[in-house]
Design a protein around this motif. Sequence first.
Motif, PDB file in Angstrom:
ATOM      1  N   ASP A  96       1.006  -1.197  -0.211  1.00 54.39           N
ATOM      2  CA  ASP A  96      -0.261  -0.091   0.116  1.00 54.39           C
ATOM      3  C   ASP A  96       0.893   1.284  -0.240  1.00 54.39           C
ATOM      4  OD1 ASP A  96      -1.919   1.896   0.448  1.00 54.39           O
ATOM      5  OD2 ASP A  96      -2.216   1.508   2.549  1.00 54.39           O
ATOM      6  N   HIS A  97       0.693   1.803  -1.094  1.00 55.01           N
ATOM      7  CA  HIS A  97       1.784   3.182  -1.260  1.00 55.01           C
ATOM      8  C   HIS A  97       0.753   4.489  -1.008  1.00 55.01           C
ATOM      9  CE1 HIS A  97       5.161   0.775  -2.124  1.00 55.01           C
ATOM     10  NE2 HIS A  97       4.551   0.394  -3.321  1.00 55.01           N
ATOM     11  N   SER A  98      -0.093   4.318  -0.287  1.00 54.41           N
ATOM     12  CA  SER A  98      -1.098   5.510  -0.128  1.00 54.41           C
ATOM     13  C   SER A  98      -0.357   6.588   0.651  1.00 54.41           C
ATOM     14  CB  SER A  98      -2.159   4.939   0.426  1.00 54.41           C
ATOM     15  OG  SER A  98      -2.087   4.547   1.715  1.00 54.41           O
ATOM     16  N   VAL A  99       0.538   6.040   1.648  1.00 59.93           N
ATOM     17  CA  VAL A  99       1.167   7.152   2.379  1.00 59.93           C
ATOM     18  C   VAL A  99       2.098   7.961   1.467  1.00 59.93           C
ATOM     19  CG1 VAL A  99       3.357   5.726   2.917  1.00 59.93           C
ATOM     20  CG2 VAL A  99       2.750   7.396   4.586  1.00 59.93           C
ATOM     21  N   LEU A 100       2.570   7.525   0.553  1.00 58.95           N
ATOM     22  CA  LEU A 100       3.306   8.367  -0.425  1.00 58.95           C
ATOM     23  C   LEU A 100       2.641   9.748  -0.873  1.00 58.95           C
ATOM     24  CD1 LEU A 100       5.767   8.488  -2.343  1.00 58.95           C
ATOM     25  CD2 LEU A 100       4.497   6.957  -3.987  1.00 58.95           C
ATOM     26  N   GLU A 138       8.759  11.636 -11.659  1.00 61.31           N
ATOM     27  CA  GLU A 138       7.834  10.964 -12.482  1.00 61.31           C
ATOM     28  C   GLU A 138       7.498   9.467 -12.024  1.00 61.31           C
ATOM     29  OE1 GLU A 138       9.106  11.228 -16.622  1.00 61.31           O
ATOM     30  OE2 GLU A 138       9.602  13.299 -16.463  1.00 61.31           O
ATOM     31  N   TYR A 139       8.658   8.906 -11.723  1.00 58.94           N
ATOM     32  CA  TYR A 139       8.661   7.299 -11.213  1.00 58.94           C
ATOM     33  C   TYR A 139       7.760   7.429  -9.945  1.00 58.94           C
ATOM     34  CZ  TYR A 139      10.237   2.844  -9.757  1.00 58.94           C
ATOM     35  OH  TYR A 139      10.117   1.236  -9.269  1.00 58.94           O
ATOM     36  N   LEU A 140       7.949   8.304  -8.957  1.00 53.66           N
ATOM     37  CA  LEU A 140       7.138   8.242  -7.933  1.00 53.66           C
ATOM     38  C   LEU A 140       5.762   8.415  -8.065  1.00 53.66           C
ATOM     39  CD1 LEU A 140       9.547  10.212  -5.464  1.00 53.66           C
ATOM     40  CD2 LEU A 140       9.015   7.863  -5.503  1.00 53.66           C
ATOM     41  N   GLU A 141       5.320   9.242  -9.004  1.00 53.91           N
ATOM     42  CA  GLU A 141       3.945   9.751  -9.524  1.00 53.91           C
ATOM     43  C   GLU A 141       3.476   8.028  -9.995  1.00 53.91           C
ATOM     44  OE1 GLU A 141       2.228  12.685 -12.491  1.00 53.91           O
ATOM     45  OE2 GLU A 141       3.525  13.511 -11.108  1.00 53.91           O
ATOM     46  N   TRP A 194       1.073  11.691   0.828  1.00 54.67           N
ATOM     47  CA  TRP A 194       1.333  12.630   2.206  1.00 54.67           C
ATOM     48  C   TRP A 194       2.812  13.363   2.042  1.00 54.67           C
ATOM     49  CZ3 TRP A 194      -3.121  13.743   3.011  1.00 54.67           C
ATOM     50  CH2 TRP A 194      -4.138  12.643   2.958  1.00 54.67           C
ATOM     51  N   ILE A 195       3.734  12.283   1.517  1.00 56.24           N
ATOM     52  CA  ILE A 195       5.030  12.606   1.623  1.00 56.24           C
ATOM     53  C   ILE A 195       5.680  13.186   0.137  1.00 56.24           C
ATOM     54  CG2 ILE A 195       6.317  10.584   1.254  1.00 56.24           C
ATOM     55  CD1 ILE A 195       7.310  10.764   4.064  1.00 56.24           C
ATOM     56  N   ARG A 196       4.739  13.026  -0.881  1.00 53.63           N
ATOM     57  CA  ARG A 196       5.340  13.403  -2.234  1.00 53.63           C
ATOM     58  C   ARG A 196       5.538  14.872  -2.139  1.00 53.63           C
ATOM     59  NH1 ARG A 196       3.668  11.822  -7.116  1.00 53.63           N
ATOM     60  NH2 ARG A 196       4.807  13.557  -7.741  1.00 53.63           N
ATOM     61  N   GLY A 197       5.139  15.751  -1.719  1.00 50.53           N
ATOM     62  CA  GLY A 197       5.306  17.310  -1.681  1.00 50.53           C
ATOM     63  C   GLY A 197       6.777  17.387  -1.107  1.00 50.53           C
ATOM     64  N   GLU A 198       6.932  16.478  -0.014  1.00 44.39           N
ATOM     65  CA  GLU A 198       8.359  17.053   0.618  1.00 44.39           C
ATOM     66  C   GLU A 198       9.442  16.405  -0.151  1.00 44.39           C
ATOM     67  OE1 GLU A 198      10.648  14.758   4.292  1.00 44.39           O
ATOM     68  OE2 GLU A 198       8.455  15.168   4.596  1.00 44.39           O
ATOM     69  N   LEU A 199       9.211  15.237  -0.731  1.00 43.30           N
ATOM     70  CA  LEU A 199      10.084  14.464  -1.614  1.00 43.30           C
ATOM     71  C   LEU A 199      10.224  15.604  -3.084  1.00 43.30           C
ATOM     72  CD1 LEU A 199       9.072  10.860  -1.536  1.00 43.30           C
ATOM     73  CD2 LEU A 199      11.261  11.662  -0.831  1.00 43.30           C
ATOM     74  N   ASP A 200       9.263  15.705  -3.732  1.00 42.27           N
ATOM     75  CA  ASP A 200       9.485  16.671  -4.725  1.00 42.27           C
ATOM     76  C   ASP A 200      10.272  17.866  -4.708  1.00 42.27           C
ATOM     77  OD1 ASP A 200       8.214  14.812  -6.219  1.00 42.27           O
ATOM     78  OD2 ASP A 200       6.288  15.995  -6.580  1.00 42.27           O
ATOM     79  N   SER A 201      10.082  18.511  -3.320  1.00 37.88           N
ATOM     80  CA  SER A 201      10.748  19.728  -2.818  1.00 37.88           C
ATOM     81  C   SER A 201      12.142  19.691  -2.689  1.00 37.88           C
ATOM     82  CB  SER A 201       9.856  20.507  -1.448  1.00 37.88           C
ATOM     83  OG  SER A 201      10.793  20.806  -0.914  1.00 37.88           O
ATOM     84  N   SER A 224       1.116   1.924  -9.922  1.00 41.24           N
ATOM     85  CA  SER A 224       2.197   0.830 -10.543  1.00 41.24           C
ATOM     86  C   SER A 224       3.158   0.318  -9.455  1.00 41.24           C
ATOM     87  CB  SER A 224       3.030   1.651 -11.633  1.00 41.24           C
ATOM     88  OG  SER A 224       2.303   2.338 -12.485  1.00 41.24           O
ATOM     89  N   ALA A 225       3.480  -0.798  -9.857  1.00 41.58           N
ATOM     90  CA  ALA A 225       4.647  -1.625  -8.887  1.00 41.58           C
ATOM     91  C   ALA A 225       5.992  -0.799  -8.820  1.00 41.58           C
ATOM     92  CB  ALA A 225       4.838  -2.926  -9.284  1.00 41.58           C
ATOM     93  N   ASP A 226       6.613  -0.887  -7.755  1.00 42.29           N
ATOM     94  CA  ASP A 226       7.939  -0.495  -7.555  1.00 42.29           C
ATOM     95  C   ASP A 226       8.933  -1.512  -8.215  1.00 42.29           C
ATOM     96  OD1 ASP A 226      10.268   1.115  -6.911  1.00 42.29           O
ATOM     97  OD2 ASP A 226      10.201  -0.062  -5.168  1.00 42.29           O
ATOM     98  N   SER A 227       9.399  -1.257  -9.410  1.00 36.66           N
ATOM     99  CA  SER A 227      10.086  -1.857 -10.123  1.00 36.66           C
ATOM    100  C   SER A 227      11.533  -1.654 -10.422  1.00 36.66           C
ATOM    101  CB  SER A 227       9.228  -2.355 -11.558  1.00 36.66           C
ATOM    102  OG  SER A 227       9.935  -3.503 -12.546  1.00 36.66           O
TER     103      SER A 227
END
Length: 295
Positions: A6-10, A101-104, A12-19, A110-113
């Motif tokens: 479950d990558h739903s937590v991503l 783009e990969y994180l998106e 919440w943290i995407r903004g921080e990673l992108d920044s 998508s699976a983390d591959s």
Amino acid sequence: MSDVQDHSVLKWIRGELDSSLELARHALESYVDESGPETELDGCIAQLHQVRGTLQLMQLYGAAMLAEEMELVAKALGSLGEKRRKESAEALMVGLAQLPEYLEKIESGSADSPILLLPLMNELRAARDASLLSEVALFAPDLEGKLLPADGTQDANPELPAVTRKLRYQYHKALLDWYRGEDATGGLERIAGIFRDLEESAWTDQVKRLFRVGQAVVNALRDGGLDSGIATKLLVGKIDREIKRVIDVGEQVVAETPANDLMKNLLYYTACADSSDPVVAQIRQEFDLTHGPHG
């Protein structure tokens, strides 16, 4: 397991990673454009380190591997000569653009591959002279068996070293044209032709196959199905070692001690290529690469 994580937590943290990645990109640009202060490079390294740590905590191993490769290139930049620094910084810029783009994609389900990121990771590894990763085994598990030398000795062509010696100089010239970009397409066409001549002149399956797979990769590069990056340039250049072995020890010895690591890397790129070239299609069928890393 990672397929169903479950990558739903991503979200919440995407903004921080992108920044963080954006800050790393700005720091890298300042460092490269100004031939700027080392502190800019240190800032880029610190941001990448933070991104990598976050991704590892989230168990996004493919993304974390890419962040780690990027961090290692950033650390190597300061010690490289000007030309290499420019090439390596470009490879790093591509990574900084592709990781978000990969994180998106992962966030969209998508699976983390990691295998999807392999060509990019190899670009980054090539940028700092590390050995290339070969994950062919992940998508062609029976490859080892297919690369075993054939039972029974095959006759080798006693004329092959002389033929090869003549062609090697042309191969070096064509490689340079491709590397320098002065006549990249012409260089690649000539390399493919030389590999075809060598394949036709060889008598053993092993040596014929090496030059046929080499042709597949070069044809895919020529028609734009693969990117001409540092990694693919190094890889096609490594075939020179086998060409020299044919000249020095003859076809028989090369057939009995094939360069399987080189072959696996060439096959990996053949499987990755977005190409309808007939030689590429033939190699994919022969090695059962039709399901490739993207399939």
